[in-house]
Design an enzyme around this catalytic site. Structure first.
Site, PDB file in Angstrom:
ATOM      1  N   CYS A  79       8.009  -3.804  -1.082  1.00 50.87           N
ATOM      2  CA  CYS A  79       7.622  -2.391  -1.197  1.00 50.87           C
ATOM      3  C   CYS A  79       6.177  -2.341  -1.669  1.00 50.87           C
ATOM      4  CB  CYS A  79       8.545  -1.658  -2.166  1.00 50.87           C
ATOM      5  SG  CYS A  79       8.079   0.060  -2.428  1.00 50.87           S
ATOM      6  N   CYS A 118       4.238   5.131   2.149  1.00 46.10           N
ATOM      7  CA  CYS A 118       4.834   3.813   2.348  1.00 46.10           C
ATOM      8  C   CYS A 118       3.693   2.805   2.426  1.00 46.10           C
ATOM      9  CB  CYS A 118       5.681   3.787   3.613  1.00 46.10           C
ATOM     10  SG  CYS A 118       6.381   2.165   4.001  1.00 46.10           S
TER      11      CYS A 118
END
Length: 275
Positions: free
Chosen positions: A71, A216
């Site tokens: 992530c 993101c």
């Protein structure tokens, strides 16, 4: 058990950060992570970051209980937490992940915390995504919902499919269809690029396990790599990736090199929750 946690966000992509030592040797279950991320019955977040402090490593559990390999926004938050914990205004630290180690540089100025991350080298190899294909997808046509969408497949340890097609609001129907397409046996993060001009672009991402998010990090890096690999942008050029939650700066180097991502991270609050 009363569990301490720290709330962080990177461009609105928000996380509960838990130091693994606080779990006392226990494992956070999928159901517990889902409950913690519930915005009505829990604390609320896009995911949980499990941070090992002594030898820095980071695990992630998404809000739906799935476990991604990496992530990008989360690792910036983890690096900032280590800097805050050490009382350092600047810190260089390497954080290990399932996708490999990532070198991070924190520049922690009050109100303007910034973290640069050397992301793992990207891969276009289908088996690395994974993607059921004989060759890399570069603007590859895929039939989706009675139309053709052109996709570029990129792995940053987690899978991404990026399109530069002007689909507009149809992305809300196309995105889930791509995620569930059998070419992607483990699902895929889907990035929709618009307003690109060679040095900047707008990006919306449908993430596996979290849905449409404000930002993101790996998705921004994948979009930059896709732009370079398809001739829409140049290597060694800083690209401005504008997401709903804000802007990330991404530089794609030579083939096989790391990709540099730079953007904000912010500590929100500390709390305790009954586990």
């Amino acid at each position: 058990m009363l569990l301490p946690f720290y709330k962080y966000e990177g461009l609105g992509n928000d996380f509960l950060l838990i130091e693994t030592d606080a779990l006392g040797g226990l494992q956070l279950s999928t159901d517990q992570a889902i409950t913690l991320c519930d915005r009505h019955r829990g604390v609320g977040g896009d995911g949980v970051l499990l941070l090992e402090v002594a030898v820095p490593s980071m695990g992630v559990i998404n809000s739906d209980g799935s476990v991604p390999e990496m992530c990008g926004n989360g690792i910036r938050c983890a690096a900032l937490h280590l800097a805050r914990r050490a009382g350092e205004s600047a810190l260089e630290v390497t954080i290990d992940t399932v996708a490999g180690p990532h070198s991070c540089l924190v520049v922690n100025r009050p109100g303007a915390e910034s973290v640069a991350v050397h992301m793992a080298p990207p891969s276009l190899v289908p088996s690395d995504l994974p993607l059921h294909a004989d060759a890399p997808w570069l603007d590859h046509p895929l039939a989706v919902n009675d139309r053709t969408v052109h996709l570029t497949g990129v792995s940053f340890g987690n899978p991404h499919a990026v399109t530069f097609d002007p689909v507009g609001d149809q992305r809300f129907q196309i995105g889930p269809a791509i995620q569930s397409d059998p070419h992607f046996p483990e699902g895929v993060n889907v990035g929709f690029v618009s307003e690109h001009d060679g040095s900047s672009m707008r990006l919306d991402v449908l993430e596996r396990g979290a849905g449409w998010t404000l930002a993101c990090g790996t998705g921004a890096c994948a979009a930059a790599v896709a732009a370079v690999e398809t001739g829409r942008a140049k290597r060694e050029q800083q690209l401005s990736i504008r997401l709903p939650g804000g802007t990330l700066m991404v530089t794609v180097g030579a083939p096989g090199d790391t990709v540099l991502m730079q953007g904000p991270a912010r500590f929100v609050f500390r709390g305790e929750v009954e586990l």
